[in-house]
Scaffold this active site. Sequence first.
Site, PDB file in Angstrom:
ATOM      1  N   GLU A 109     -61.095  51.688 -59.074  1.00 21.26           N
ATOM      2  CA  GLU A 109     -61.366  53.084 -58.208  1.00 21.26           C
ATOM      3  C   GLU A 109     -62.901  52.989 -58.569  1.00 21.26           C
ATOM      4  O   GLU A 109     -63.323  51.995 -59.543  1.00 21.26           O
ATOM      5  CB  GLU A 109     -60.442  54.059 -58.604  1.00 21.26           C
ATOM      6  CG  GLU A 109     -61.029  55.302 -57.987  1.00 21.26           C
ATOM      7  CD  GLU A 109     -60.549  56.600 -59.015  1.00 21.26           C
ATOM      8  OE1 GLU A 109     -60.889  57.431 -58.333  1.00 21.26           O
ATOM      9  OE2 GLU A 109     -59.507  55.945 -59.898  1.00 21.26           O
ATOM     10  N   LYS A 137     -59.576  59.301 -50.780  1.00 23.72           N
ATOM     11  CA  LYS A 137     -58.991  59.942 -52.124  1.00 23.72           C
ATOM     12  C   LYS A 137     -58.388  61.907 -51.272  1.00 23.72           C
ATOM     13  O   LYS A 137     -59.511  61.740 -51.361  1.00 23.72           O
ATOM     14  CB  LYS A 137     -59.511  60.018 -53.765  1.00 23.72           C
ATOM     15  CG  LYS A 137     -58.590  60.791 -54.270  1.00 23.72           C
ATOM     16  CD  LYS A 137     -59.277  60.289 -55.938  1.00 23.72           C
ATOM     17  CE  LYS A 137     -58.419  60.400 -57.106  1.00 23.72           C
ATOM     18  NZ  LYS A 137     -59.140  60.500 -58.419  1.00 23.72           N
ATOM     19  N   CYS A 191     -55.007  56.449 -57.970  1.00 23.39           N
ATOM     20  CA  CYS A 191     -55.135  57.057 -59.065  1.00 23.39           C
ATOM     21  C   CYS A 191     -54.453  57.883 -58.895  1.00 23.39           C
ATOM     22  O   CYS A 191     -52.949  57.858 -59.369  1.00 23.39           O
ATOM     23  CB  CYS A 191     -56.793  57.222 -59.611  1.00 23.39           C
ATOM     24  SG  CYS A 191     -56.586  57.919 -61.348  1.00 23.39           S
TER      25      CYS A 191
END
Length: 307
Positions: free
Chosen positions: A42, A129, A163
């Site tokens: 990430e 995200k 994540c």
Amino acid sequence: MYKVAVVQAASVPFDADAATGRAEQLIAEVADNGAELAVFPEAFIGGYPKGTSFGTATGIRTERGRAEYERYVRGAVTLEGEQVRRLVHASAEHSVHLVMGIIELLGSTLYCTALMISPTDGLVGKHRKLMPTASERLVWGFGDGSTLDTMDTPGGRVGTVICWENYMPLLRQAMYAKGVQIYCAPTADDRPTWQSTMQHIAMEGRTFVLSSCQVITRDAFPDDHPIEFELPGGDTLMRGGSVIIDPAGTVLAGPVFDEETILYAELDPGAKIRSHLDFDAVGHYARPDVFSLTVNEAPAESVRFAG
């Protein structure tokens, strides 16, 4: 068999050119070792500003924090920019599919994004995200359903969930329904508990799971970069924990902590097929008469010009 690589390495925070150069070197290395897919952490290009508040508290912003944010923005990349062109070139030159974590600048907003790059077709997908976690929401915008992209590779269909999005059950279900066979999870979560999450997803989705996290220390950041909180790892801001897991939940490589490394594994695509004998979360083990999911894949644009 399909050979994959998970890269566990430090970024070069706030310096997109230097971070891209690091990525180019690592792409060449994984290609030399025979891997056809490489997954990076990430925010590998742009950086993950762990421990930084950008001078904010409830009802308060500071000029120093705004200056720090400006530096962060200037280290981000655009999809049309030189850094992405370099990644596309490296993918083609070395015949390696890529999942690359970046900080993307779109308009005047930053997004935590994962790019999907094909050696033959270039940038074929992106995932912004959907839900930045906690104070990430101050500096990153929210993605939308239009970037739940996948990428087809010789080893199977690749999808990416970033994540703590992996704790969103409905997002996982959507990715399973897209037929993801190689489920990539770039992350900044370096805790031992992350491993149980990755094994659960492998077994739930009957997918290969490839999770990549940085190993990065305080001295990778500029000397004047403020870290306002005492971190659990001291000068080690992220300690890795990257891992590769098969559809039965068996760990094929990793986890590795506290050192830079590249994990490799040979994936047998038939393992996913065999695993569905007794479980398919979106097929014969689903109950659509009781539970159903609707996914909005339309772009969530704040302004639309008609005419």
